[in-house]
Every structure is written in structure tokens, then in C-alpha cells.
Enzyme design. Structure first.
Site, PDB file in Angstrom:
ATOM      1  N   ARG A 106      41.278 -19.429  30.678  1.00 34.00           N
ATOM      2  CA  ARG A 106      40.864 -19.197  29.290  1.00 34.00           C
ATOM      3  C   ARG A 106      41.278 -17.802  28.823  1.00 34.00           C
ATOM      4  O   ARG A 106      40.583 -17.167  28.029  1.00 34.00           O
ATOM      5  CB  ARG A 106      39.361 -19.398  29.108  1.00 34.00           C
ATOM      6  CG  ARG A 106      38.814 -20.684  29.684  1.00 34.00           C
ATOM      7  CD  ARG A 106      39.510 -21.911  29.171  1.00 34.00           C
ATOM      8  NE  ARG A 106      38.959 -23.139  29.756  1.00 34.00           N
ATOM      9  CZ  ARG A 106      39.478 -24.352  29.565  1.00 34.00           C
ATOM     10  NH1 ARG A 106      40.577 -24.494  28.835  1.00 34.00           N
ATOM     11  NH2 ARG A 106      38.934 -25.411  30.123  1.00 34.00           N
ATOM     12  N   ASN A 137      35.458 -19.130  39.236  1.00 34.91           N
ATOM     13  CA  ASN A 137      36.020 -20.144  40.136  1.00 34.91           C
ATOM     14  C   ASN A 137      36.811 -19.393  41.204  1.00 34.91           C
ATOM     15  O   ASN A 137      38.038 -19.362  41.197  1.00 34.91           O
ATOM     16  CB  ASN A 137      36.909 -21.114  39.364  1.00 34.91           C
ATOM     17  CG  ASN A 137      36.121 -21.911  38.342  1.00 34.91           C
ATOM     18  OD1 ASN A 137      35.015 -22.360  38.617  1.00 34.91           O
ATOM     19  ND2 ASN A 137      36.680 -22.088  37.155  1.00 34.91           N
ATOM     20  N   GLU A 171      30.950 -27.872  38.335  1.00 29.95           N
ATOM     21  CA  GLU A 171      32.375 -28.169  38.211  1.00 29.95           C
ATOM     22  C   GLU A 171      33.082 -28.117  39.569  1.00 29.95           C
ATOM     23  O   GLU A 171      34.110 -27.473  39.739  1.00 29.95           O
ATOM     24  CB  GLU A 171      33.039 -27.210  37.219  1.00 29.95           C
ATOM     25  CG  GLU A 171      32.483 -27.352  35.806  1.00 29.95           C
ATOM     26  CD  GLU A 171      33.177 -26.458  34.804  1.00 29.95           C
ATOM     27  OE1 GLU A 171      33.376 -26.881  33.664  1.00 29.95           O
ATOM     28  OE2 GLU A 171      33.505 -25.301  35.172  1.00 29.95           O
ATOM     29  N   ARG A 229      24.884 -17.791  38.064  1.00 25.40           N
ATOM     30  CA  ARG A 229      25.100 -18.466  36.782  1.00 25.40           C
ATOM     31  C   ARG A 229      24.271 -19.747  36.668  1.00 25.40           C
ATOM     32  O   ARG A 229      24.171 -20.527  37.608  1.00 25.40           O
ATOM     33  CB  ARG A 229      26.580 -18.806  36.578  1.00 25.40           C
ATOM     34  CG  ARG A 229      27.469 -17.585  36.485  1.00 25.40           C
ATOM     35  CD  ARG A 229      28.914 -17.974  36.243  1.00 25.40           C
ATOM     36  NE  ARG A 229      29.225 -18.141  34.827  1.00 25.40           N
ATOM     37  CZ  ARG A 229      29.946 -19.131  34.335  1.00 25.40           C
ATOM     38  NH1 ARG A 229      30.387 -20.106  35.115  1.00 25.40           N
ATOM     39  NH2 ARG A 229      30.224 -19.181  33.047  1.00 25.40           N
ATOM     40  N   ASP A 233      28.284 -24.952  26.131  1.00 28.38           N
ATOM     41  CA  ASP A 233      29.451 -24.236  26.674  1.00 28.38           C
ATOM     42  C   ASP A 233      30.162 -23.404  25.615  1.00 28.38           C
ATOM     43  O   ASP A 233      31.281 -23.753  25.213  1.00 28.38           O
ATOM     44  CB  ASP A 233      30.429 -25.237  27.291  1.00 28.38           C
ATOM     45  CG  ASP A 233      31.561 -24.559  28.064  1.00 28.38           C
ATOM     46  OD1 ASP A 233      31.430 -23.366  28.394  1.00 28.38           O
ATOM     47  OD2 ASP A 233      32.570 -25.224  28.338  1.00 28.38           O
ATOM     48  N   GLU A 271      37.802 -19.134  23.684  1.00 23.95           N
ATOM     49  CA  GLU A 271      38.128 -20.424  24.289  1.00 23.95           C
ATOM     50  C   GLU A 271      38.001 -21.564  23.288  1.00 23.95           C
ATOM     51  O   GLU A 271      38.833 -22.471  23.266  1.00 23.95           O
ATOM     52  CB  GLU A 271      37.218 -20.683  25.493  1.00 23.95           C
ATOM     53  CG  GLU A 271      37.449 -22.016  26.164  1.00 23.95           C
ATOM     54  CD  GLU A 271      36.533 -22.254  27.350  1.00 23.95           C
ATOM     55  OE1 GLU A 271      36.561 -23.378  27.886  1.00 23.95           O
ATOM     56  OE2 GLU A 271      35.787 -21.331  27.743  1.00 23.95           O
ATOM     57  N   HIS A 305      31.867 -29.602  20.737  1.00 28.48           N
ATOM     58  CA  HIS A 305      32.707 -30.068  21.845  1.00 28.48           C
ATOM     59  C   HIS A 305      33.646 -31.199  21.431  1.00 28.48           C
ATOM     60  O   HIS A 305      33.850 -32.155  22.189  1.00 28.48           O
ATOM     61  CB  HIS A 305      31.844 -30.500  23.031  1.00 28.48           C
ATOM     62  CG  HIS A 305      32.243 -29.830  24.319  1.00 28.48           C
ATOM     63  ND1 HIS A 305      33.550 -29.773  24.751  1.00 28.48           N
ATOM     64  CD2 HIS A 305      31.513 -29.188  25.267  1.00 28.48           C
ATOM     65  CE1 HIS A 305      33.602 -29.134  25.903  1.00 28.48           C
ATOM     66  NE2 HIS A 305      32.377 -28.754  26.238  1.00 28.48           N
ATOM     67  N   TRP A 358      32.880 -34.924  29.697  1.00 28.88           N
ATOM     68  CA  TRP A 358      34.093 -34.198  29.338  1.00 28.88           C
ATOM     69  C   TRP A 358      34.735 -34.792  28.082  1.00 28.88           C
ATOM     70  O   TRP A 358      35.775 -34.306  27.640  1.00 28.88           O
ATOM     71  CB  TRP A 358      35.100 -34.233  30.490  1.00 28.88           C
ATOM     72  CG  TRP A 358      34.728 -33.379  31.654  1.00 28.88           C
ATOM     73  CD1 TRP A 358      33.763 -32.420  31.704  1.00 28.88           C
ATOM     74  CD2 TRP A 358      35.328 -33.403  32.961  1.00 28.88           C
ATOM     75  NE1 TRP A 358      33.714 -31.843  32.950  1.00 28.88           N
ATOM     76  CE2 TRP A 358      34.665 -32.429  33.744  1.00 28.88           C
ATOM     77  CE3 TRP A 358      36.343 -34.149  33.541  1.00 28.88           C
ATOM     78  CZ2 TRP A 358      34.994 -32.191  35.077  1.00 28.88           C
ATOM     79  CZ3 TRP A 358      36.683 -33.905  34.866  1.00 28.88           C
ATOM     80  CH2 TRP A 358      36.008 -32.934  35.627  1.00 28.88           C
TER      81      TRP A 358
END
Length: 699
Positions: free
Chosen positions: A156, A198, A279, A312, A352, A380, A508, A529
Site C-alpha cells: 500500500r 506482514n 489474513e 494489532r 479497514d 490506500e 469497501h 473480500w
């Protein structure tokens, strides 16, 4: 010779005159690299002695004042011999009551450095008053989260590659590292998580810790601590253990030894940021443990050194009926079970980083646990580095939201700062928009969000207007006409994007692979998603029912919010479709049907986006050509994208509503088949190229 001089003058004089006229109107851009300094970032501290920790920060402060043209007779820096408890380790006092000599005092060198930057900022922007001002930060830990990968990509990230050139470190450093530290210190940021949540286990190897140490040494004189994101499964990858169970003795030993190694390299290391069981990331739930078990194991290892764990709360699983509920469902039962050096890092909204969300209900239901807000500086979901989107109004909307946890006045800011209950960690995090582009952020006006985050983390009471005006004066021009016009459109920009992307609480509905552009029809492997999971468009209406007749997410909010959100007649319009699924002909508060109201919101967004081009054109004389042209090209693209968003959304929704477009909105330029078949070939590591986006005509 005389003839030669005449010819030479004829060539040179016009150039000189032209340059002088230009200088009267704007500052040189140096590709926007100077940020809020307007002068080269490298020369100020180039020869400053930073080798001695006892004087390094003070020497930088003195150099900054010298660069600003102030002598020691004009501005005095004073370390207090008797500590002032009111200003702590980071605060300062600026005594400007005697205009002939400004006095800046603090308990620490870092306090003096912050005070120096505040004095220069206030003097440059005309905010310095002839009085005594004492300031302390709203949050003690004001941290940037870099989502930078070890291969140089940024998740991102829309401003080039990572600033951290791991392949060069530790033997080679770049001047940008110190420029970055200086820019952060000037706005009060004092921490940086260097790598992506990540995370790759390799970041904890000796090879990389040597590299991290080099950056930490550069940042230290500016008061900036380094933190690392960790992969919870690191014991399996780095020590060949067959488990990462947080209650396993070998796993505990691995982390104790690794933390000791880190502090041997970096004595003031800040701690760990952890994304776990989200995720597909590893976590304690893989072993039947809970979030507290995982966080506490790491916290115990860090405790002797003063380190913290930022754990988180961004968790969701495909079987959840409502992704917005899961953070509360997983973390509220654990309230009071976390160590005192753990803070739960909570995104501003429950899903998100959407252009508009209600505040996360988790802020209002943790009574015995440190919690901290997480906001996203990188755009993002707000047009990457293409759209002008000033985000402070969005963040302040969250921080000023009343959770009613302890009665009226229980704002997110007050709770997370420890004003309403005792906390051991006061912190805020912002996911950065910084890359190795010459102008750092990919969009010259996106620098304002980095600036605004730092200023907000230091002072949550500062207004959006105050901060954006500061930025424009420092980075562009202090001309009143310029500041008034550009600040006006920037203050309006987030609402404009909401209008043309996701009005009335829609969320979203992006092309789901890269989150640029509309994709209400997208289908992916997981329901949560897919945009349809959120917009629920059908013949009977639009929106996600989170009232008691639906997912009952409203029950996670304290009264009176639960009742307010539960009833569509009292629910704020801006969140209506977030909490309710309503018929296409539902009568809005303004008397319109939902169908027509949606059209008019999209049209308002289109009209506003178009108007920004004219506003920018009207201030051309105050901006250098490089930055003017760069911003203008992106404003034009933004206006075209506003039409793209409207065409895609409303043509798609029309297949369910079977209603005509109102006569007072502009016609569509693409048909639904074309829009559904258009594919933008980018990854979540890059911004789109303007020439690859759909062609639209502006009136």
C-alpha cells in the site's frame, strides 16, 4: 568587446529579471524534497557533532537556530537544573514575553529540540505570541508504521520503493535517513516501525539487526526510537523449533534470547508491533492460545529493557457474519489480562481504513487494557498518490468521537491518552505514505498528511484548518490568497471523495485486488473480500443491516449511540447505509428518495472535484512550475475518476433498483459492460499510471 557585452547583457538580463520575478512569487521546489523546511534538508545538520549523546540533540537545536538566522543573543536554549514536572521529558516552554530575546527551556535535550522546532514553526507562520507557552505532547509515543518489505517494495505504498536500502546497510548510508529523522522531529514524531506488519522472520537475524542498528544510531539524536514488526512464527523459521506456542518453554527462551540480542545492538529499542491470526498471519490461536497469551509472552521478554508490545486488533475470519464485529468479540473478553507494557492497536474504524467509518466500538469497551489508535496516512482507499485527500478531518472525527464509556465526554482521544482512567502506555500509530520518491509522498499535497499526523499526535486539539495552513505556509507560500484558496479545497477534499466514492455509509466497494477505482461487482474467494458483502445491493434496497434485526453490531456501542444508530430515522445520514439496509425509495431526511439522494451525492463529488482544478489554476503564480504541473495533472485525473466512480456504482445499482437517473445529474460516459470488463493491471505495491486509467471528458 563592447558589442560582445551588449549581446551578453541582452541574453543574461532577461533571465535574471525573470528569475527575480519568479522568486518573488514562490520558493524553489527542489522536486518537493524539502517538505516543511523550504530549504535543503542536508546542509543544516551536515557538520553537527552528533557523536556525543550528551550533546547531540542540543547541537542540532543550535544548528537549526543558526540556519534560521538567529544568534544565541536572540534565542536562548536552557536545560533546567531543577526539573519542571509539568513538562516531563518531552515538553518545553517558549518565553516570548521579551521580544528582544526568546527563551526556550526544557528538562531534556529532546525537549529543547522540540521547543526549537516549535519556535521556528510558529515564527514562520505568524503564530508566535508575546507570551509564555508551555507544551507537552498529547501522546507520549507518536509512531510511524512503515509497511516496507525487505525486498524494497512497500505494501500500500504509492511513493516509490522503500527508503531503507537494506542491501546497502550497514556499510553505506544515505542522507535521506537523517533528512527523514529531522522531518519527523520537526513535527514531533518519535518512533518508527521499520518493516511491514506482514513481517518476514529474517528481520530478526543478526545480519538485519546490524542494519537496524545503523538506522537507530542516525535517528537517536532526533529523539526517534526504532521498533520492529515481527512474525509470530519466527521461532520455527529462525531456530528450527517445531512450534511457536507462546506457552512453550523453548519458544519463551527463543524470544528472551532474541530480545537480549536486539538490546545489545540497540539499547533504546522501542519494542514490537504484531499482526497475529489475521489474513493468514501466524499467531497464538494456532496453538489454542489467545491474544493475551501471545502478547504477554513477548511483553515479558521486553519488560526488563523498557520495551513495549503493540498488538494489532485488526482480526477477521471468513466465517464471521459481520467483519465489523470481530475485534470486540475477540478482545473484550480478554480485557484486564494483558501486561502493562502491552497496548492494543486499534484501527480508527471497525473494518479497514475506509473513507468514512464510525469509530471502532473497541475504543469504548476496554476498561483495564492499554489501547492506542491506528490511522492510515497512506491513501490506500482514497486514491493512492493520485487524489488530493487531506486526512486530518477524518482522523479528528474519530479522536473527537464520544464513546460514552465513562459518560459524556469519553472521547477516543481522552480514553487513549489516559485522561479518564490510568494507563501505562500513551501511544498513537500512523501507517506512513513515505517512499523514496523525490517528494517523499508521491503527491506534493499528500505531504500534508505526514505533517498533519505528527502535529495531531503532538496536539490532538489543533484544528484541521490550523494544521493545513501551517503546512502550506511552510512548504509552499505564506501568501494569504494562496493559503486561503488551497486550504479551503484541502479541507473539503475528504468529504468530496466520500461523496463520489461511497456516500451515506457505503464502504469497501473498491476493486478488491489493489483498492484503486470502483468494483462493486467484484467476486473473490472469500465473501468478506467481496464488495457485495458490504453493500448488499438487491431488489429490495441497499446497505448493511447492523441493527438488532441484522448483525446487531450496534450492540457493541454504548448508549445513547446504540439507540441512535439502531433507528434509521435518527442514524446520522453519513452512516445510514453502514448500519441499515434500506429500500431504494426510502425517504431521506431531506425529502428525497435514497435513489435520488445517492445520485446527488455523487454529482456533488464530481462538481467539487472539477472545481479544484480552477482553484489550483488561480494560484499558479505562487507555486513553482514543477509542483504546479504535477498537482494539476492529478487534480484533472481525480475529477475524471469521480465520474468513473459514479458511472460504475449507479449503473451497477440500477440493475437492482430498475429506476431511472434523475434529470438534473450529468449523463454517464461509459456503459456497465465496458466498466465491468475494464481491468487495471497494478499490484498493492504501486500507484496506477494516469495514462492507464479510463478516458473521461470534463465539461
Amino acid at each position: 568587446m563592447k558589442k560582445f557585452l551588449i549581446i551578453l547583457n541582452a541574453i543574461i538580463l532577461p533571465v535574471i529579471l525573470c528569475a527575480c520575478v519568479s522568486c518573488a512569487n514562490f520558493q524553489s521546489s527542489d522536486e518537493g524534497h524539502s517538505l516543511w523546511f523550504k530549504t535543503s534538508n542536508t546542509n543544516v545538520v551536515k557538520n553537527v557533532d552528533k557523536s556525543d549523546a550528551d550533546t547531540a540533540s542540543l547541537n542540532i537545536a543550535k544548528a537549526e537556530l543558526k540556519q534560521y538566522g538567529k544568534s544565541e543573543d536572540e534565542v536562548e536554549l536552557s536545560l533546567l537544573s531543577t526539573k519542571d514536572k509539568n513538562i516531563g521529558d518531552q515538553g518545553y516552554t517558549i518565553d516570548a514575553s521579551d521580544s528582544s530575546k526568546i527563551k526556550i527551556s526544557a528538562n531534556t535535550q529532546i525537549g529543547l529540540l522540540y521547543g526549537t522546532y516549535a519556535y521556528i514553526r510558529n515564527d514562520k507562520t505568524g503564530q508566535l505570541k508575546n507570551n509564555v507557552v508551555t507544551e507537552t505532547p498529547s501522546y507520549n509515543n507518536r509512531i510511524l508504521n512503515h509497511w516496507d518489505n525487505l525486498d524494497g517494495t512497500i505494501e500500500r505504498g504509492y511513493a516509490g520503493s522503500s527508503m531503507w536500502k537494506w542491501e546497502e546497510l550497514p556499510n553505506k548510508t544515505r542522507p535521506e535517513y537523517e533528512e527523514y529523522a529531522r522531518a519527523n522531529a520537526a513535527i514531533g514524531i518519535n518512533g518508527a516501525v521499520l518493516n511491514n506488519v506482514n513481517a518476514k522472520p529474517e528481520i530478526l537475524t543478526s545480519e538485519y539487526l546490524e542494519k537496524v542498528k545503523t538506522l537507530a544510531d542516525i535517528f537517536r539524536p532526533y529523539g526517534i526510537k526504532v521498533y520492529l514488526s515481527i512474525n509470530f512464527a519466527s521461532p520455527k523459521h529462525l531456530a528450527n523449533l517445531d512450534t511457536a506456542d507462546p506457552l512453550n518453554p523453548q519458544v519463551i527462551k527463543f524470544w528472551n534470547d532474541k530480545v537480549a540480542e536486539i538490546y545489545n545492538y540497540i539499547p533504546d529499542f522501542g519494542g514490537f508491533l504484531v499482526k497475529a491470526n489475521s489474513e493468514s498471519q501466524a499467531g497464538p490461536q494456532d496453538y489454542g492460545r489467545n491474544h493475551a497469551d501471545g502478547a504477554n509472552m513477548l511483553a515479558d521478554a521486553l519488560k526488563p529493557y523498557g520495551g513495549i508490545v503493540m498488538w494489532r486488533a485488526f482480526v477477521y475470519s471468513p466465517q464471521s457474519e459481520d467483519r465489523a464485529k470481530q475485534a470486540v468479540e475477540e478482545f473484550q473478553p480478554l480485557d484486564g489480562q494483558f501486561r502493562d507494557n502491552v497496548s492494543i492497536q486499534i484501527k480508527n474504524g471497525p473494518v479497514d481504513f475506509q473513507p468514512r467509518e464510525p469509530f471502532s466500538p473497541l475504543f469504548g469497551c476496554m476498561n483495564k487494557t492499554n489501547i492506542m489508535p491506528e490511522v492510515q496516512i497512506t491513501q490506500e482507499y482514497l486514491g493512492h498518490s493520485i487524489y488530493m485527500a487531506y486526512l486530518h478531518p477524518m482522523w479528528k472525527e474519530c479522536l473527537d468521537s464520544d464513546t460514552y464509556q465513562y459518560g459524556s465526554g469519553s472521547t477516543v482521544a481522552a480514553i487513549t491518552q489516559g485522561k479518564l482512567r490510568q494507563t501505562s502506555i500513551s501511544a498513537i500509530a500512523g501507517v506512513t505514505n513515505i517512499g523514496d520518491n523525490a517528494n517523499w509522498c508521491g503527491h506534493d499535497l499528500a505531504q500534508a498528511n505526514w505533517y498533519a499526523y505528527g502535529r495531531m499526535a503532538w496536539d490532538t486539539n489543533a484544528t484541521s484548518q490550523q494544521i493545513v495552513e501551517e503546512f502550506l505556509k511552510l512548504a509552499f507560500s505564506d501568501n494569504e490568497d494562496f493559503v486561503s484558496k488551497v486550504s479551503g479545497m484541502m479541507l473539503d477534499s475528504r468529504e468530496t471523495i466520500v461523496n463520489y466514492q461511497e456516500p451515506y455509509g457505503l464502504h469497501h466497494i473498491f476493486e478488491m485486488n489493489h483498492h484503486y477505482g470502483p468494483g462493486p461487482w467484484d467476486v473473490l474467494s472469500r465473501p468478506d473480500w467481496c464488495p457485495s458483502y458490504y453493500h448488499k445491493a438487491a431488489a429490495d434496497g441497499l446497505g448493511f443491516n447492523r441493527a438488532s434485526t441484522g448483525s446487531n453490531a450496534v450492540s457493541q456501542y454504548n448508549e445513547p449511540l446504540k439507540s441512535l444508530y439502531s433507528n434509521p430515522e435518527t442514524c446520522p445520514d453519513e452512516l445510514l447505509l453502514w448500519f441499515h439496509h434500506l429500500p431504494w425509495n426510502y425517504k431521506m431526511k431531506n425529502g428525497e428518495t435514497l435513489w435520488n439522494a445517492l445520485h446527488h451525492k455523487y454529482q456533488a463529488g464530481i462538481d467539487s472535484a472539477k472545481s479544484y482544478i480552477d482553484t489550483w489554476d488561480s494560484v499558479k503564480q505562487y507555486v513553482d512550475n514543477t509542483r504546479f504541473n504535477r498537482v494539476r495533472e492529478k487534480l484533472v485525473r481525480q475529477a475524471k475518476d469521480a465520474i468513473w466512480w459514479r458511472d460504475a456504482q449507479m449503473l451497477y445499482f440500477q440493475t437492482f433498483s430498475n429506476l431511472p437517473f434523475p434529470s438534473d445529474v450529468s449523463p454517464t460516459q461509459k456503459d456497465l459492460e465496458w466498466l465491468e470488463n475494464f481491468k487495471l493491471d497494478i499490484t498493492n505495491y504501486e500507484a496506477p499510471k494516469i495514462e492507464d486509467l479510463p478516458d473521461y471528458k470534463l465539461d
